[in-house]
Design an enzyme around this catalytic site. Structure first.
Site, PDB file in Angstrom:
ATOM      1  N   ALA A 195       0.975  -1.232  -0.007  1.00 11.43           N
ATOM      2  CA  ALA A 195      -0.040  -0.164   0.037  1.00 11.43           C
ATOM      3  C   ALA A 195       0.921   1.131  -0.186  1.00 11.43           C
ATOM      4  O   ALA A 195       0.569   2.253   0.670  1.00 11.43           O
ATOM      5  CB  ALA A 195      -0.953   0.165   1.301  1.00 11.43           C
ATOM      6  N   VAL A 197       2.900   4.211  -2.523  1.00 19.55           N
ATOM      7  CA  VAL A 197       2.663   5.232  -3.517  1.00 19.55           C
ATOM      8  C   VAL A 197       2.054   4.684  -4.815  1.00 19.55           C
ATOM      9  O   VAL A 197       0.994   4.755  -5.475  1.00 19.55           O
ATOM     10  CB  VAL A 197       3.775   6.158  -3.963  1.00 19.55           C
ATOM     11  CG1 VAL A 197       3.189   7.256  -4.563  1.00 19.55           C
ATOM     12  CG2 VAL A 197       4.652   6.472  -2.574  1.00 19.55           C
ATOM     13  N   HIS A 466     -10.156  34.828  -3.477  1.00 18.59           N
ATOM     14  CA  HIS A 466     -11.135  34.152  -2.935  1.00 18.59           C
ATOM     15  C   HIS A 466     -12.038  34.132  -4.146  1.00 18.59           C
ATOM     16  O   HIS A 466     -12.417  34.798  -5.134  1.00 18.59           O
ATOM     17  CB  HIS A 466     -12.054  34.856  -2.014  1.00 18.59           C
ATOM     18  CG  HIS A 466     -13.253  34.497  -1.510  1.00 18.59           C
ATOM     19  ND1 HIS A 466     -13.154  33.700  -0.818  1.00 18.59           N
ATOM     20  CD2 HIS A 466     -14.341  34.897  -2.040  1.00 18.59           C
ATOM     21  CE1 HIS A 466     -14.616  33.227  -0.543  1.00 18.59           C
ATOM     22  NE2 HIS A 466     -15.428  34.080  -1.262  1.00 18.59           N
TER      23      HIS A 466
HETATM   24  P1  NAI Z   1       6.841   2.226  -1.691  1.00 18.59           P
HETATM   25  O1  NAI Z   1       8.228   2.232  -0.604  1.00 18.59           O
HETATM   26  O2  NAI Z   1       5.961   3.586  -1.851  1.00 18.59           O
HETATM   27  O3  NAI Z   1       5.668   1.323  -1.046  1.00 18.59           O
HETATM   28  C1  NAI Z   1       5.851  -0.140  -1.046  1.00 18.59           C
HETATM   29  C2  NAI Z   1       5.184  -0.647   0.081  1.00 18.59           C
HETATM   30  O4  NAI Z   1       5.120  -1.962   0.138  1.00 18.59           O
HETATM   31  C3  NAI Z   1       5.248  -0.292   1.449  1.00 18.59           C
HETATM   32  O5  NAI Z   1       4.181   0.384   2.152  1.00 18.59           O
HETATM   33  C4  NAI Z   1       6.049  -1.497   2.304  1.00 18.59           C
HETATM   34  O6  NAI Z   1       5.479  -1.542   3.629  1.00 18.59           O
HETATM   35  C5  NAI Z   1       5.141  -2.494   1.493  1.00 18.59           C
HETATM   36  N1  NAI Z   1       5.722  -3.785   1.225  1.00 18.59           N
HETATM   37  C6  NAI Z   1       7.000  -4.104   1.190  1.00 18.59           C
HETATM   38  N2  NAI Z   1       7.095  -5.537   1.221  1.00 18.59           N
HETATM   39  C7  NAI Z   1       6.094  -6.094   1.435  1.00 18.59           C
HETATM   40  C8  NAI Z   1       5.456  -7.380   1.296  1.00 18.59           C
HETATM   41  N3  NAI Z   1       6.170  -8.497   1.366  1.00 18.59           N
HETATM   42  N4  NAI Z   1       4.312  -7.587   1.586  1.00 18.59           N
HETATM   43  C9  NAI Z   1       3.476  -6.506   1.724  1.00 18.59           C
HETATM   44  N5  NAI Z   1       3.699  -5.199   1.622  1.00 18.59           N
HETATM   45  C10 NAI Z   1       5.064  -4.980   1.520  1.00 18.59           C
HETATM   46  O7  NAI Z   1       7.026   1.622  -3.139  1.00 18.59           O
HETATM   47  P2  NAI Z   1       6.132   1.771  -4.627  1.00 18.59           P
HETATM   48  O8  NAI Z   1       4.768   1.902  -4.323  1.00 18.59           O
HETATM   49  O9  NAI Z   1       6.741   0.369  -5.058  1.00 18.59           O
HETATM   50  O10 NAI Z   1       6.792   2.818  -5.317  1.00 18.59           O
HETATM   51  C11 NAI Z   1       8.252   3.087  -5.594  1.00 18.59           C
HETATM   52  C12 NAI Z   1       8.484   4.268  -5.279  1.00 18.59           C
HETATM   53  O11 NAI Z   1       8.290   4.937  -6.556  1.00 18.59           O
HETATM   54  C13 NAI Z   1       7.861   5.159  -4.377  1.00 18.59           C
HETATM   55  O12 NAI Z   1       8.677   4.993  -3.062  1.00 18.59           O
HETATM   56  C14 NAI Z   1       8.197   6.574  -4.981  1.00 18.59           C
HETATM   57  O13 NAI Z   1       9.500   7.125  -4.605  1.00 18.59           O
HETATM   58  C15 NAI Z   1       8.222   6.219  -6.339  1.00 18.59           C
HETATM   59  N6  NAI Z   1       6.581   6.741  -6.944  1.00 18.59           N
HETATM   60  C16 NAI Z   1       6.246   8.134  -6.727  1.00 18.59           C
HETATM   61  C17 NAI Z   1       5.020   8.582  -7.142  1.00 18.59           C
HETATM   62  C18 NAI Z   1       4.648   9.851  -6.689  1.00 18.59           C
HETATM   63  O14 NAI Z   1       5.476  10.622  -6.588  1.00 18.59           O
HETATM   64  N7  NAI Z   1       3.598  10.196  -6.791  1.00 18.59           N
HETATM   65  C19 NAI Z   1       4.190   7.607  -7.666  1.00 18.59           C
HETATM   66  C20 NAI Z   1       4.525   6.313  -7.750  1.00 18.59           C
HETATM   67  C21 NAI Z   1       5.900   5.836  -7.406  1.00 18.59           C
END
Ligand code: NAI
Ligand code: FAD
Length: 487
Positions: A195, A197, A466
């Site tokens: 859960a 980003v 506003h």
């Molecule tokens: P993330 O680090 O945001 O979230 C990964 C989630 O997966 C964490 O909540 C973590 O606790 C969970 N997790 C890890 N291992 C797990 C497991 N074995 N089982 C269940 N849950 C588990 O990484 P995400 O979503 O893959 O995105 C990578 C990066 O890409 C982000 O950290 C961000 O830097 C970038 N990104 C930025 C966006 C934006 O700026 N709007 C949009 C999408 C990505």
């Protein structure tokens, strides 16, 4: 082998690398940029993760799916009846693809305009000539290798999705970000592991289009990087959304795919065994730095224990005249952070070439904004309440809910709030946290305030139009001194 010696060779043309290359060229440095990305049609495509399978395509689909959701579920409240509304996913995906190709081709044009030489292929850092200090880089494209030479090298090779060993990506049933952006049919049941980003944004897209989405998160809390109050509000708003379930504190036990579904066995927060059967499963559990084929051992480039290229605050690696920026180094994995580092390194190289001192001010990560493009959107900059408490910093807080904001009412998006945190003694703004409509745009004012070391009173003194959503920021700043006017 070309005999030309470039001032700068950039490896990787994502937002870190292509921006660095353009800035180098603007500064008069003879620059080459090497990139190996190929799109789904096997064509070279500049822009890296961000343009090809990240920021841009995800926002295109978020916009399309939100439009559909609005028509289907929200327009009736405006007195607009819409019957027979249907989704044409292939058209939606084709629109997204067109936006991507327009932008990736745009980078090729920018390279041309700025006289950046663009080479397709994998760049491998080989060695530096001890006497001339010139670096050799092999560029391999489909088995053909060319060697290029450059005084300075900027590594901007980005990141790749982290896979779950129990559920390797096949992009048929188990999808990474690229697979999640390329579905052509709305899955009836969509599972998401993580859960974070990507999980929230991609889950939002397919839920809005009609999928039943279940998100499984390992951490006990939700959105633990965000301010706790924002995370709580987000969870409560998302919990009311039809077709979305978020389970935290889970532990994945097994993932089995068949021709028709994916079955995930996990234990829930109460240690009870659960089974989730879905049509597609997105795995979004973070990203890992990409140094595959970069020549880490050939060049003796130092990586940390998690595989990131080790750099100092000015993005200098252990190798002389070699720098690294973006997702492949420490810090937030964000496109704007990658680009900012790219510009900073380009300007440092120019100073070095001009015989000036290399170092100026390092990039301040504290003023890099975060945005999550869910509905409502979430955005923040600076420290959150739990970080300030942990650091023992005394602070004041002002908060304003969108429900009391005229424009939010007119739009019909009243969830969420803006919170301003300021130093108890100096009143300097320490952090701003937002959840609500269009906060991806509103956060920029907070970033500017923090960058200019504004106090909450400085913001309170600024006239905001506003009716506008930005008045919620003004009121939150007024609220720091308990003088908000509309609550
Ligand atoms: P993330 O680090 O945001 O979230 C990964 C989630 O997966 C964490 O909540 C973590 O606790 C969970 N997790 C890890 N291992 C797990 C497991 N074995 N089982 C269940 N849950 C588990 O990484 P995400 O979503 O893959 O995105 C990578 C990066 O890409 C982000 O950290 C961000 O830097 C970038 N990104 C930025 C966006 C934006 O700026 N709007 C949009 C999408 C990505
Ligand atoms: P990348 O964009 O990954 O680019 C690296 C490039 O280097 C690639 O083209 C790769 O092929 C190339 N390369 C790698 N190794 C070599 C080699 N040896 N030789 C030649 N080329 C090589 N960030 C935001 O700020 N806002 C968002 O809204 C946002 N949304 C996202 C949505 C998704 C689904 C994903 C996955 C990410 C999102 N991000 C977002 C994160 C953002 O995409 C990254 O932070 C950003 O792309 C990092 O830029 P970079 O230049 O460091 O690397």
């Amino acid at each position: 082998m070309t005999s030309e010696i470039f001032d700068v060779a950039v490896i990787g043309a994502g937002p870190g690398g292509y921006v660095a290359a353009i800035r180098c060229a603007q500064l008069g440095l003879n620059t080459v940029c090497v990139d190996e990305w190929k799109n789904a049609r096997g064509k070279a495509s500049l822009g890296g993760t961000c343009l090809n399978v990240g920021c841009i395509p995800s926002k295109a689909l978020l916009e399309s799916s939100e439009n559909y959701f609005q028509i289907k579920h929200k327009f009736a409240a405006h007195g607009i009846a819409a019957e027979g509304v249907a989704v044409d996913v292939p058209v939606m995906v084709a629109r997204k693809d067109k936006i991507v190709t327009t932008f990736t081709a745009g980078i090729a044009s920018l390279f041309k305009k700025n006289k950046v030489k663009s080479l397709h292929g994998r760049g491998t850092l080989l060695s530096q000539d001890a006497s001339t200090e010139i670096w050799q880089i092999a560029v391999n494209d489909n088995g053909t290798t060319e060697t290029i030479h450059a005084k300075h090298v900027i590594i901007a090779t980005g990141s790749v999705p982290r896979s779950l060993p129990l559920a390797p990506f096949d992009n048929e049933r188990i999808l990474d970000n690229a697979g999640a952006l390329a579905l052509t049919v709305v899955p009836e049941r969509l599972g998401v592991i993580g859960a974070g980003v990507i999980g929230l944004e991609m889950g939002s897209v397919w839920r809005r289009l009609g999928a039943e989405v279940t998100i499984l998160e390992a951490m006990p809390g939700f959105l633990m990087a965000a301010d706790e109050q924002v995370a709580k509000e987000a969870k409560s708003v998302f919990a009311k959304e039809p077709g979305l379930q978020i389970h935290t504190g889970i532990n994945i036990k097994s993932v089995k795919t068949s021709a028709t579904s994916v079955v995930v066995q996990y234990s829930d927060a109460n240690n009870q065994e659960q089974v989730l059967e879905v049509d597609k499963l997105i795995v979004a559990i973070g990203r890992i730095p990409n140094t595959t084929g970069l020549g880490v051992s050939e060049s003796a480039l130092v990586l940390d224990e998690r595989g990131f290229v080790v750099v100092d605050e000015f993005c200098r690696t252990n190798l002389s005249q070699v720098y690294a920026v973006g997702d492949v180094v420490r810090g937030p994995m964000l496109a704007h952070k990658a680009s900012e580092e790219g510009v900073a390194v380009a300007e440092m190289i120019k100073r070095i070439e001009s015989g000036e001192p290399a170092e100026t001010e390092a990039i301040d990560f504290n003023t890099i904004p975060w945005v999550i493009y869910t509905a409502p959107e979430i955005a923040w900059v600076g420290k959150n309440e739990q970080e300030l408490k942990a650091a023992g910093i005394a602070y004041k807080s002002g908060q304003f809910p969108f429900i009391a904001n005229g424009r939010a009412r007119a739009i019909g998006e009243t969830s969420g709030f803006i919170k301003v945190l300021a130093d108890e003694k100096t009143d300097r703004v320490l952090g701003v946290h937002m959840i609500g409509p269009h906060v991806s745009e509103l956060i920029s004012e907070a970033v500017m305030a923090m960058k200019f070391s504004a106090s909450s009173e400085d913001i309170a003194c600024i006239v905001h139009a506003h009716p506008s959503l930005s008045e919620a920021f003004h009121e939150a700043a007024l609220g720091v001194d308990k003088r908000a006017l509309h609550i």
